[in-house]
Scaffold this motif. Structure first.
Motif, PDB file in Angstrom:
ATOM      1  N   ALA A  54     -11.066 -35.343  -4.678  1.00  0.00           N
ATOM      2  CA  ALA A  54     -10.800 -35.143  -6.099  1.00  0.00           C
ATOM      3  C   ALA A  54     -11.427 -36.235  -6.956  1.00  0.00           C
ATOM      4  O   ALA A  54     -11.586 -36.071  -8.167  1.00  0.00           O
ATOM      5  CB  ALA A  54      -9.291 -35.093  -6.353  1.00  0.00           C
ATOM      6  N   GLY A  84     -17.753 -32.636  -9.488  1.00  0.00           N
ATOM      7  CA  GLY A  84     -17.506 -31.239  -9.132  1.00  0.00           C
ATOM      8  C   GLY A  84     -18.702 -30.570  -8.489  1.00  0.00           C
ATOM      9  O   GLY A  84     -19.523 -31.210  -7.835  1.00  0.00           O
ATOM     10  N   ASP A 111     -13.917 -26.444  -8.104  1.00  0.00           N
ATOM     11  CA  ASP A 111     -13.003 -26.495  -9.247  1.00  0.00           C
ATOM     12  C   ASP A 111     -12.863 -25.142  -9.936  1.00  0.00           C
ATOM     13  O   ASP A 111     -12.795 -25.066 -11.162  1.00  0.00           O
ATOM     14  CB  ASP A 111     -13.479 -27.545 -10.265  1.00  0.00           C
ATOM     15  CG  ASP A 111     -13.267 -28.964  -9.763  1.00  0.00           C
ATOM     16  OD1 ASP A 111     -12.312 -29.171  -8.994  1.00  0.00           O
ATOM     17  OD2 ASP A 111     -14.053 -29.845 -10.132  1.00  0.00           O
ATOM     18  N   SER A 112     -12.840 -24.052  -9.173  1.00  0.00           N
ATOM     19  CA  SER A 112     -12.656 -22.736  -9.784  1.00  0.00           C
ATOM     20  C   SER A 112     -11.282 -22.670 -10.444  1.00  0.00           C
ATOM     21  O   SER A 112     -10.319 -23.267  -9.964  1.00  0.00           O
ATOM     22  CB  SER A 112     -12.796 -21.636  -8.727  1.00  0.00           C
ATOM     23  OG  SER A 112     -11.910 -21.863  -7.653  1.00  0.00           O
ATOM     24  N   ARG A 127      -8.578 -30.729  -3.363  1.00  0.00           N
ATOM     25  CA  ARG A 127      -9.282 -31.223  -4.548  1.00  0.00           C
ATOM     26  C   ARG A 127      -9.018 -30.313  -5.749  1.00  0.00           C
ATOM     27  O   ARG A 127      -8.737 -30.784  -6.855  1.00  0.00           O
ATOM     28  CB  ARG A 127     -10.781 -31.294  -4.274  1.00  0.00           C
ATOM     29  CG  ARG A 127     -11.559 -31.718  -5.527  1.00  0.00           C
ATOM     30  CD  ARG A 127     -12.995 -31.257  -5.535  1.00  0.00           C
ATOM     31  NE  ARG A 127     -13.476 -31.188  -6.904  1.00  0.00           N
ATOM     32  CZ  ARG A 127     -13.978 -32.214  -7.583  1.00  0.00           C
ATOM     33  NH1 ARG A 127     -14.074 -33.401  -7.020  1.00  0.00           N
ATOM     34  NH2 ARG A 127     -14.368 -32.068  -8.845  1.00  0.00           N
ATOM     35  N   ARG A 128      -9.142 -29.002  -5.522  1.00  0.00           N
ATOM     36  CA  ARG A 128      -8.984 -28.043  -6.625  1.00  0.00           C
ATOM     37  C   ARG A 128      -7.603 -28.155  -7.253  1.00  0.00           C
ATOM     38  O   ARG A 128      -7.458 -28.162  -8.483  1.00  0.00           O
ATOM     39  CB  ARG A 128      -9.227 -26.632  -6.091  1.00  0.00           C
ATOM     40  CG  ARG A 128      -9.112 -25.528  -7.127  1.00  0.00           C
ATOM     41  CD  ARG A 128      -9.477 -24.191  -6.517  1.00  0.00           C
ATOM     42  NE  ARG A 128      -9.258 -23.101  -7.453  1.00  0.00           N
ATOM     43  CZ  ARG A 128      -8.503 -22.043  -7.205  1.00  0.00           C
ATOM     44  NH1 ARG A 128      -7.904 -21.909  -6.033  1.00  0.00           N
ATOM     45  NH2 ARG A 128      -8.356 -21.098  -8.113  1.00  0.00           N
ATOM     46  N   ARG A 157      -7.127 -31.840  -9.022  1.00  0.00           N
ATOM     47  CA  ARG A 157      -7.811 -31.923 -10.317  1.00  0.00           C
ATOM     48  C   ARG A 157      -7.148 -31.004 -11.341  1.00  0.00           C
ATOM     49  O   ARG A 157      -6.990 -31.380 -12.515  1.00  0.00           O
ATOM     50  CB  ARG A 157      -9.283 -31.529 -10.157  1.00  0.00           C
ATOM     51  CG  ARG A 157     -10.117 -32.448  -9.297  1.00  0.00           C
ATOM     52  CD  ARG A 157     -10.499 -33.736  -9.948  1.00  0.00           C
ATOM     53  NE  ARG A 157     -11.317 -33.624 -11.122  1.00  0.00           N
ATOM     54  CZ  ARG A 157     -12.251 -34.519 -11.458  1.00  0.00           C
ATOM     55  NH1 ARG A 157     -12.501 -35.547 -10.669  1.00  0.00           N
ATOM     56  NH2 ARG A 157     -12.923 -34.392 -12.577  1.00  0.00           N
ATOM     57  N   GLY A 158      -6.759 -29.807 -10.911  1.00  0.00           N
ATOM     58  CA  GLY A 158      -6.122 -28.884 -11.839  1.00  0.00           C
ATOM     59  C   GLY A 158      -4.806 -29.419 -12.373  1.00  0.00           C
ATOM     60  O   GLY A 158      -4.480 -29.261 -13.554  1.00  0.00           O
ATOM     61  N   GLU A 171      -5.523 -32.426 -14.797  1.00  0.00           N
ATOM     62  CA  GLU A 171      -6.128 -32.007 -16.065  1.00  0.00           C
ATOM     63  C   GLU A 171      -5.268 -30.999 -16.817  1.00  0.00           C
ATOM     64  O   GLU A 171      -5.683 -30.498 -17.864  1.00  0.00           O
ATOM     65  CB  GLU A 171      -7.526 -31.432 -15.786  1.00  0.00           C
ATOM     66  CG  GLU A 171      -8.496 -32.496 -15.255  1.00  0.00           C
ATOM     67  CD  GLU A 171      -9.758 -31.900 -14.648  1.00  0.00           C
ATOM     68  OE1 GLU A 171      -9.913 -30.653 -14.705  1.00  0.00           O
ATOM     69  OE2 GLU A 171     -10.572 -32.674 -14.104  1.00  0.00           O
ATOM     70  N   ARG A 205      -4.445 -27.940 -15.951  1.00  0.00           N
ATOM     71  CA  ARG A 205      -4.855 -26.543 -15.816  1.00  0.00           C
ATOM     72  C   ARG A 205      -3.981 -25.771 -14.836  1.00  0.00           C
ATOM     73  O   ARG A 205      -3.930 -24.548 -14.878  1.00  0.00           O
ATOM     74  CB  ARG A 205      -6.319 -26.469 -15.373  1.00  0.00           C
ATOM     75  CG  ARG A 205      -7.297 -26.999 -16.401  1.00  0.00           C
ATOM     76  CD  ARG A 205      -8.747 -26.877 -15.938  1.00  0.00           C
ATOM     77  NE  ARG A 205      -9.074 -27.853 -14.897  1.00  0.00           N
ATOM     78  CZ  ARG A 205      -9.222 -27.572 -13.614  1.00  0.00           C
ATOM     79  NH1 ARG A 205      -9.057 -26.328 -13.187  1.00  0.00           N
ATOM     80  NH2 ARG A 205      -9.547 -28.508 -12.741  1.00  0.00           N
TER      81      ARG A 205
END
Length: 728
Positions: free
Chosen positions: A112, A116, A181-182, A285-286, A289-290, A293, A295
């Motif tokens: 992470a 990206g 990072d989808s 990671r996805r 990060r989500g 941030e 998300r």
């Protein structure tokens, strides 16, 4: 010649390595970074990850300004928020842990911290390599539905990375490009509004109000099994989503993830993000990060999810909050239930502890007004609590060599005839807990631990459940060389399953343990088989005592209720009561009535009597009063000191040094040292001391000064377990 003086601000940085304490660096004028920023710093010739921490942290003598080195780089991730930094400080202080060790749980995804884009993972291509070695064949068998990085696939298959690379080169594993990072699809709080009964609605509205207030409030949601606690606290989740807040739901077992995800999707239209040890690096990671941030709105995860860096935290749910699996037993020995409450306190949001059998500590906090108590006293809809009866094994004994009493066997036969399902519970994995030689009496003990090797007949292995050591069962006794002389002693779930197949040959059975349901996918297969009525009788361990809802399961049999009451553990009675009450709650959760039989040699034991009589409050009141008389938690404090070394004499000497230097403090008592019940673990000899203190004693400060004043040989490890749950 006078060189220009370096300019910049002095900052303190915690590195992600326990061997080095906090260090001072210079923040260049051109770098915009403050407390919580993740940075790259120099240490000798190396470059290490660290986090800028708050002023005043470790107020030791600062090094001279001219010796400061510049921070190299600011990592492109959101800074760790002040509330989470406070939590790291608190966990390190309360559990006497290294700051770096706690911080590593926050920055738990190294991927992470990188930029990206995409990464390359691998999965089976279906092609067979020209040269199929035994290792390659074993790897391909283990990776049928797998996908991941080379390192992850090697760990999953139990082979070296070279074997995986060889399979890639041979074309047996094909590359897959994965976007790291989808985006996630957000849950819809209005997707499906359930109908709640009056008790559920009252509890739901209280939790909604707490979420709206946006303030810290610890809540104990106490609802009997089958009362719909999940649907009720989903209303608090929906309220948090309406206000743009993020939600964390902590689950005690990975195997419970899939049933929860299905229920969540029914309510909110999509599954939440998940977080557990079985995830691939790209998945971690996805999610990380989500979350950081803002998300990702909802995460369902194991205890480690508690340290994810939520940008807008608004609610934590601790499901099955009584579960001891929320206590981390190595590394940082924290309890996720208590740390969740502290995170809510530091960041100002409600925390819900949901359970049908709340811990005595949680009930006590409700009784003194520290926590809010919400109750759902009855099952949802037409479902009723099952009837519970004890089977006295001294009067109603199974046949010789059998473990299922005649009364329970007749009940199983009756369910088979009616097309209903049954569950047999025994909290002991494998086939038999002990294997010995009938000729010379040799017992198979783990070479690394003072524990017996457990036979697992399904995979033909003897295994240690403490260190993981495995070996094939020998054909002859290693002590006397007699062949065909090895006999299993005592039952495990595999042996109970064998007995069921022998007595009820038409019954379709399944063994449900952490050995067979080791991933969310395996758990999903198990749930589907039971729901489709492809299984008549489940034989399982504590893994099946919670979270599952099977409408046609109407009979539960507890094979050995006395097992958990042995050993004198502080929480033995409470844990046994919770476990049996939870597994009993799997019966009769729909329209069909449920029945529970508890096999015991001591039906008058307070735990068994309380279960049979349905007197939960009476049991808890008596147990709480007993704890109060003994000054035990929650009325007093415990801390365990665990000393270990590969050299037994060294461990004993170090433990005696600790015991001999124990401070004389009013209200604090030190017991030991003594050999730990598990006197050797993973090749290390172990000694234990137990510290018992009144709540007014500043236990952490005393322990820190006491142990910090002593020096030990390099081979000695000293571990401190504050508020221990295991006394092994």
């Amino acid at each position: 010649m006078n060189r220009p003086r370096p300019t910049g601000t002095r900052v303190r940085v915690i590195l992600l390595t326990q061997a080095i304490g906090p260090l001072d660096y210079r923040l260049p004028d051109w770098m915009d970074a403050g407390p919580g920023s993740v940075v790259v710093v120099p240490l000798g010739p190396r470059k290490l990850i660290g986090v800028i921490w708050d002023e005043g942290f470790f107020a030791d003598e600062p090094i001279d300004e001219t010796r400061l080195r510049n921070i190299i780089e600011l990592v492109d991730v959101p800074p760790i928020a002040p509330g989470l930094r406070r939590l790291v400080d608190w966990v390190a202080d309360y559990y006497l842990a290294n700051h770096a060790a706690v911080l590593r749980m926050v920055l738990s995804s190294s991927a992470a911290l990188s930029s990206g884009g995409t990464i390359t993972e691998y999965r089976p291509s279906g092609a067979e390599p020209a040269r199929l070695t035994p290792q390659r064949a074993a790897a391909l068998d283990a990776l049928v539905d797998a996908q991941g990085l080379v390192r992850e696939l090697a760990e999953q298959a139990g082979v070296s990375e070279a074997v995986i690379r060889g399979l890639v080169k041979a074309g047996a594993l094909e590359p897959v490009s994965v976007a790291v990072d989808s985006p996630f699809t957000n849950p819809d709080p209005a997707h499906h509004q359930p109908e709640l009964n009056a008790a559920q609605e009252a509890a739901a509205e209280a939790m909604r109000a707490s979420v709206r207030a946006g303030q810290f409030e610890p809540i104990v949601l106490d609802g009997v099994t089958g009362s719909g606690k999940t649907e009720t606290y989903f209303e608090a989740v929906a309220e948090a989503l309406k206000y743009g807040k993020q939600v964390l739901v902590l689950l005690p077992e990975i195997a419970l993830t899939q049933p929860f995800l299905q229920r969540f999707e029914t309510r909110f239209g999509v599954e939440p993000a998940t977080w557990h040890s079985g995830m691939r690096q790209a998945q971690r990671r996805r999610v990380w990060r989500g979350v950081a941030e803002g998300r990702v709105q909802v995460v369902a995860g194991a205890r480690s999810a508690l340290f994810l860096p939520f940008a807008k935290p608004g609610l934590i749910i601790v499901d099955e909050a009584h579960e001891i699996s929320f206590k981390q037993e190595d590394g940082v020995r924290y309890h996720a239930r208590d740390v969740a409450v502290m995170r809510g306190k530091f960041e100002g949001f409600p925390v819900v502890l949901a359970s049908a059998t709340p811990a005595i500590e949680s009930r006590h906090m409700v009784s003194i007004g520290r926590y809010t108590g919400l109750a759902i006293p009855s099952r949802f809809g037409a479902a009723q609590l099952p009837t519970v009866a004890a089977i006295d094994l001294t009067q109603d004994a199974p046949e010789r060599g059998h473990w299922i009493a005649p009364t329970l066997l007749r009940a199983l036969e009756d369910r088979l005839e009616r097309g209903e399902q049954s569950l047999l519970f025994l909290n002991r994995r494998g086939y038999a807990p002990l294997t010995l030689c009938r000729s010379c009496g040799h017992r198979f003990q783990c070479p690394n631990c003072t524990a017996w090797m457990v036979e697992h007949r399904l995979v033909r292995r003897l295994a240690c459940h403490h260190c993981g050591h495995v070996m094939p069962p020998p054909d002859a006794c290693p002590e006397c060389s007699t062949e065909d002389a090895l006999v299993p002693c005592g039952p495990g779930v595999e042996r109970i399953c064998e007995e069921v197949k022998r007595l009820l040959p038409d019954a379709r059975t399944i063994v449900a343990t952490s050995d067979t349901l080791w991933s969310p996918e395996k758990a999903a297969e198990f749930v589907a088989m039971v729901e489709e009525k492809a299984i008549d009788i489940i034989i399982g361990t504590q893994l099946v005592t919670k979270g599952y809802h099977f409408p046609d399961l109407t009979l539960v049999g507890v094979i050995d209720a006395d097992l958990g009451l042995e050993g004198g553990d502080l929480r033995a009675a409470e844990r046994t009561f919770q476990q049996i009450a939870q597994v009993a709650g799997r019966a009769g959760r729909a329209e069909k009535p449920g029945e529970v039989f508890i096999q015991t040699r001591n039906p008058s034991h307070p735990v068994i009597a309380a279960l049979v009589n349905g007197d939960r409050d009476g049991f808890y009141d008596a147990e709480t009063a007993q704890r109060q008389r003994a000054g035990a938690p929650p009325f007093g404090r415990y801390a365990a000191i665990i000393v270990s070394s590969e050299d037994e004499g060294e461990a004993i000497q170090a433990a005696r040094a600790i015991g001999g230097s124990a401070p004389k403090t009013d209200g604090m008592y030190v017991y030991g040292p003594a050999p730990a019940p598990l006197a050797m673990l993973r090749g290390r000899h172990r000694q234990r001391l137990l510290v018992h203190a009144q709540r007014s004693v500043e236990l952490q400060a005393i322990l820190r000064e006491w142990l910090g004043s002593l020096n030990f040989p390099r081979g000695v490890r000293i571990g401190v377990d504050v508020d221990p749950y295991s006394f092994m």
